[in-house]
Write an enzyme that holds these catalytic residues in place. Structure first.
Site, short mmCIF file in Angstrom:
data_model
loop_
_atom_site.label_atom_id
_atom_site.label_comp_id
_atom_site.label_asym_id
_atom_site.label_seq_id
_atom_site.Cartn_x
_atom_site.Cartn_y
_atom_site.Cartn_z
N TYR A 65 38.85 31.34 38.59
CA TYR A 65 37.80 32.02 39.34
C TYR A 65 38.38 32.48 40.67
O TYR A 65 38.70 31.67 41.55
CB TYR A 65 36.62 31.10 39.60
CG TYR A 65 35.82 30.70 38.36
CD1 TYR A 65 36.06 31.26 37.12
CD2 TYR A 65 34.81 29.75 38.45
CE1 TYR A 65 35.33 30.89 35.99
CE2 TYR A 65 34.07 29.37 37.34
CZ TYR A 65 34.33 29.94 36.11
OH TYR A 65 33.60 29.56 35.01
N SER A 66 38.54 33.79 40.81
CA SER A 66 39.12 34.39 42.02
C SER A 66 40.48 33.77 42.36
O SER A 66 40.80 33.54 43.53
CB SER A 66 38.16 34.26 43.21
OG SER A 66 37.01 35.05 43.00
#
Length: 342
Positions: free
Chosen positions: A62-63
């Site tokens: 995630y990111s």
């Protein structure tokens, strides 16, 4: 807030948990989800804890690690009050051939990196983000067992596994006495009921609890999509629709029509009704709610603390029913021997 056992374990989790895919906003895909920074993350965590939502889910991809890092900062000083769940398996570094999969090498490195980003000594629930067909199941499970014994992980689970992937893993764990998976982070919604065909009966039989991701059908059950109306300008579906599960328009509108009718009866929002339906399904331990802002979070929190009536549940069941793939449609024809899970 109601708490439920996570699968067959003795560990309890709140029925609503917070998914932090909106933290960070790095890259086109996650930027479309949200760009929550540390300051806003702290506010969202405050709201969650005030409502009894103590479980926070993230993942290394995630990111590119930013979600874990922001969550770690937001939880400073209150780690002992929360449950942290994260995931690894998918490629993290494009230039490193070993920065992917569920090998011993990658899992140990991924867990150590996650601990550092999260600023914690242990992960409450660690899940494989997907199945790795190129690594022996025995290697993966023995590694996770070592990490559990070392105190770095407390419980293990999977995500995006097929039925045979999960059952084979459980059989290997039983054979060698390794820590058993107790969680299955799975896609499940009123417009995505494939989980019911095989993974739900498996979860009941083997004691694996569902942690539901994308419970609003990839953002389609927020109440903003209506028959004959254009997609709202602010919808992330403009950028992410092709990356998620496909849903025929007429099927979606049929489900939304049923949700609208029940919203009129209950005074609840479409999203709250869709989430509450999930909370009444077999094997569901917790449903991950996400939010790009405080208003969205407060609305989603309103899904707990009440129940749809049996008649309303049946209405939604009927509106969202589809013909499953073989052999499941055939098995449904013999409900005397293959009843729906309860």
């Amino acid at each position: 807030m109601e708490y439920r056992h996570l699968g067959a374990s003795g560990f309890k989790v709140p029925v609503l948990s917070f998914g932090t895919g909106t933290f960070g906003g790095k890259g086109e895909f996650f930027q479309a989800w949200g760009e929550t920074d540390v300051s806003e993350a702290r506010k969202l965590v405050d709201i969650c804890l005030d409502a009894g939502v103590t479980m926070f889910d993230t993942a290394d991809i995630y990111s590119r690690g930013s979600s874990e890092s922001i969550l770690g900062e937001a939880l400073k000083g209150r780690r002992d009050k929360v449950i942290v769940s994260t995931k690894a398996t998918f490629r993290f570094d494009d230039n490193d051939p070993n920065a992917v999969g569920s090998s011993r090498f990658h899992l140990i490195r991924a867990v150590d990196a996650a601990l550092e980003r999260l600023q914690t000594d242990y992960i409450d629930v660690f899940q494989l983000h997907g199945f790795d067909a190129k690594t022996p199941v025995e290697e993966t499970l023995s590694t996770l067992d070592d990490l559990v014994r070392a105190g770095k992980i407390r419980y293990t689970g999977v995500s995006n596994f097929s039925g045979w992937h999960l059952q084979k893993s459980l059989d290997v764990a039983d054979r060698y006495g390794y820590a058993r998976y107790v969680a299955n982070q799975t896609y499940y919604s009123l417009i995505g009921r494939d989980y019911e065909w095989e993974l739900m009966p498996l979860g009941i039989d083997q004691g694996v609890g569902a942690i539901v991701w994308s419970p609003l059908g990839w953002g389609r059950l927020t109440g903003k999509i209506r028959r004959g109306a254009p997609l709202p300008a602010t919808s992330r579906l403009h950028k992410t629709a092709d990356m998620g599960p496909p849903v025929p328009d007429e099927y979606l509108y049929r489900v939304v029509d049923a949700l609208d009718a029940i919203a009129g009866e209950t005074g609840k929002t479409v999203a709250q009704i869709a989430l509450n339906w999930l909370l009444q399904r077999p094997t569901v331990a917790t449903v991950l709610i996400g939010a790009r802002n405080e208003e969205q979070l407060r609305q989603n929190l309103g899904a707990a603390g009440w129940n749809l009536t049996p008649e309303q549940v049946r209405t939604l069941d009927e509106a969202s029913k589809v013909t499953p793939a073989y052999p499941y449609w055939h098995q449904q024809g013999f409900a005397e021997r293959n009843p729906f899970p309860v």
